[in-house]
Every structure is written in C-alpha cells, then in structure tokens.
Design a protein around this motif. Structure first.
Motif, PDB file in Angstrom:
ATOM      1  N   VAL A  52       3.199  -4.969   5.467  1.00 51.73           N
ATOM      2  CA  VAL A  52       3.978  -3.740   5.494  1.00 51.73           C
ATOM      3  C   VAL A  52       3.669  -3.643   3.764  1.00 51.73           C
ATOM      4  O   VAL A  52       3.702  -2.065   3.682  1.00 51.73           O
ATOM      5  N   HIS A  55      -0.212  -3.419   2.618  1.00 46.69           N
ATOM      6  CA  HIS A  55      -0.941  -2.671   3.878  1.00 46.69           C
ATOM      7  C   HIS A  55      -1.024  -1.075   3.767  1.00 46.69           C
ATOM      8  O   HIS A  55      -1.954  -0.348   4.358  1.00 46.69           O
ATOM      9  N   VAL A  56       0.530  -1.249   4.246  1.00 44.15           N
ATOM     10  CA  VAL A  56       1.032   0.448   4.921  1.00 44.15           C
ATOM     11  C   VAL A  56       1.027   1.694   3.228  1.00 44.15           C
ATOM     12  O   VAL A  56       1.887   1.177   2.223  1.00 44.15           O
ATOM     13  N   PHE A  58       1.455   6.096   2.276  1.00 46.42           N
ATOM     14  CA  PHE A  58       0.920   7.483   3.484  1.00 46.42           C
ATOM     15  C   PHE A  58      -0.343   8.089   3.576  1.00 46.42           C
ATOM     16  O   PHE A  58      -0.851   7.371   2.379  1.00 46.42           O
ATOM     17  N   VAL A  65       2.968   7.863   7.927  1.00 45.48           N
ATOM     18  CA  VAL A  65       2.316   6.183   7.652  1.00 45.48           C
ATOM     19  C   VAL A  65       0.487   5.730   8.685  1.00 45.48           C
ATOM     20  O   VAL A  65       0.070   5.998   9.070  1.00 45.48           O
ATOM     21  N   GLU A  67      -2.647   2.134   7.601  1.00 46.94           N
ATOM     22  CA  GLU A  67      -3.344   1.788   6.826  1.00 46.94           C
ATOM     23  C   GLU A  67      -4.734   2.104   5.979  1.00 46.94           C
ATOM     24  O   GLU A  67      -5.152   1.127   5.513  1.00 46.94           O
TER      25      GLU A  67
END
Lengths: 202, 202
Positions: A52, A55-56, A58, A65, A67
């Motif tokens: 998280v 890779h995640v 905005f 959210v 990727e």
C-alpha cells in the motif's frame, strides 16, 4: 494500562495502539493473535502494509485512491460526466458508492475547513475543483460533506466560491443524523440523503 | 461490504480484517490511516510485527511470553514461590498482574477443556504443572479460569488431578461485580454470591 510486557511484544502493542480505533485491550489482543498465528500469515500482513505504501497514491484528477495516474472511476466510460460529488476524504467515496445512487464523478477536497485547527480553503483541493468546471461539461456539483461545524463551514465557503460558475450546487439532504460523519453513515440513510439532496443555488 | 478498492488497498483491508476485533469498517479506516501516514511509521509497525514473530516465544517453565528461556516473572527473585496461579492463556497474566493482589508465580494451561471442540486434559500443560509441584515448594494452586462451561469443566478436572498432591487448591470467587446493584445482577452470579457469602461478624 499497566503492561507487564517488554521488548518486542510491548513495542508491537504500542505500534498497534497508534492505529485509529485500537485501544490498549485491542492492541494486546491483536498482538497475542500475531504471536499465535503462522509466520506466513504475519508476512502476508507485512507485505500488504508495504505494498500500500509503495503502490497506492491519489488520482491526479479527483484525488481518489489509485495505483495508476487516474482512478477507476475517472477512467470509467460509463460514469456520467456532468455531475461531480465533492467529498472531504477519499474513503468517503466508498460510502457514496455503496448506496448505488450516484453514477457521476468525484472530487476529494482532502479535508474540511477547520478554523480552530487552522485548515483554510487554500489548504483544500478547491482550485483543482474549479479547473474541472472550465470546459462547461459539469452541470451540478453535489457537496457530500459531514453535517458537522467544519462540514457546514466548508459547504458555505464552497457554495460562495461556486456561485459565479453558473452551475447547480446541491448538498446532501438533512436526513443524515446531525453531527455524524459521511464515512460512518449506513448506506440506506446515505442513499436517502443523496436522493433528497437540497439545491443551494443554480 | 461492497468494496470499490482493488489491488494493494483491497489486500491490506482484507489482511487487517482477519485480525481479531477488526470489522470491515475498522479495516478500511486503518488502511486509509496507513495510506496517509509516513513511510517510517509504517515501517516501524512492520518491524514490530516481524520482531514479535522472530523473538517472542513462551517461557519453558510457566508458559508466559518471553524473549528468553524463562520469563520475567519466573526469574524475579521477589516473587513468592509457594503459590502458583493457573490461567488459561498467557494474556490472562496481564489481567491478574493489573490487580496488584498477587505476588506468586503463574502457570499457563494453553487453553480450556472443551468437550465440544475436542480439547481434552492431555492437550493442556497439565503434566508441566504437576512437575512443578514435585519438590514440595508450592503450597497453593489458585485456579483463575473463566466462569464459563469450559472454565468450569477445566476447574473440576484440575481439582481432581491435584487432590492427591496434598496442597491447597482454590478458585476465584464468583459473585457480584464490584460497584454493581443487586437489582441488576444476573441470577446465576447472584446465586453464587449468596452461596459464597462472606461472614462479616458472628
């Protein structure tokens, strides 16, 4: 709470206790669960936490959210492009989506105006919202904000800023419990609140 | 709960939801907290999880948690050696210690007899308890077990096994909660409170 633990277990209980909604008792319970679970299970949790963070991020358009550069909602051709639902936080999108009442796009402010806490209009993604209105596609902006003091202050501020744009600005119906948060509303109430939203100006 | 997330965020919400006492809403809230917190904070949590799996295990004498061969209580010279408090789980030790009423040693059974779930006497650390009584140091064993069906079954079984050892075997008093009203006590607790009433004067 008095703790008899030291070293690694105490550190884990401390780290878990820093997470939202986890008190000392829960932290201890989870730490013992970790202690008793397989090394593989713990490693899965560790990897999920790291993935998280890696890779995640905005969406560059709406702030949801994703990727990728743009989120799943912004890139979904079936979504209605003439309505934007403005929310305080990315997690609020999940709550609105669960009602299945809204098929438009979103815009995440990144917070609410908070005069006490020193959060002003300029600290929110308001300029980015105005930029999305320039090409004339958007006909309505729905303000889906908490019915709290800060939510109300943000709603008033946004409706003033949006007035010259010549679009419909609406807010969620007061059908939500007073003083409650969008994120914690049940999906039926939130559905009614969307359906009966009140036009502020048009 | 319907989820609009996929990839890393969905995986983290799933992994968090597997922990005890964390429902879908809490898992989502924590996942967003992780997303918004610094990389260093998340790495501290990750390391805390890994350190517990690597370094914490159970005391070879009593079954309490420790990073050494023997736990902090077993190696504490100030603890009274003639009383052992028997508990189901290592985490129960924390609850007893918090009362500051007990200065003896502990013994963790590792569970309770559960005829339905297939947990028998031989699955618990009963043999290890008997071995601790051989040298005659221990004069009293306190059974600090849940007042549930399984706790009761375990208490009966242990008191039968311990009878030939010629030591005092006691159990926690069952009765009214401290600060509670007679009117609101459940009839079973009130029955026990009457049966085990304490003589004030005679």
């Amino acid at each position: 709470m008095l703790s008899i633990y030291d070293g690694a277990l105490e550190e884990l209980i401390y780290q878990l206790g820093r997470l939202p909604g986890i008190g000392p008792k829960s932290a201890q319970r989870i730490a013992f669960h970790i202690l008793g679970s397989s090394a593989e299970d713990t490693e899965e949790l560790v990897q999920a936490l790291r993935q998280v963070k890696e890779h995640v991020h905005f969406c560059e358009v709406c702030g949801n959210v994703t990727e990728n550069e743009r989120c799943a909602i912004c890139t979904d051709e079936r979504r209605v492009k003439n309505t934007i639902c403005v929310v305080a936080h990315a997690k609020d999108i999940q709550a609105i989506e669960a009602t299945r009442e809204f098929r438009g796009l979103y815009h995440v402010l990144g917070g609410l105006i908070d005069h006490v806490g020193g959060v002003e209009e300029k600290d929110l993604r308001v300029r980015e919202l105005l930029e999305r209105l320039y090409d004339g596609t958007v006909e309505e902006v729905i303000l889906a904000l908490d019915t709290s003091v800060n939510g109300h202050a943000t709603m008033l501020s946004l409706s003033r800023i949006l007035a010259p744009a010549g679009i419909t600005v609406s807010r969620l119906a007061v059908g939500m419990q007073a003083g409650s948060e969008v994120d914690f509303a049940d999906e039926i109430s939130l559905g009614f609140a969307l359906e009966g939203r009140t036009v502020i100006s048009e």
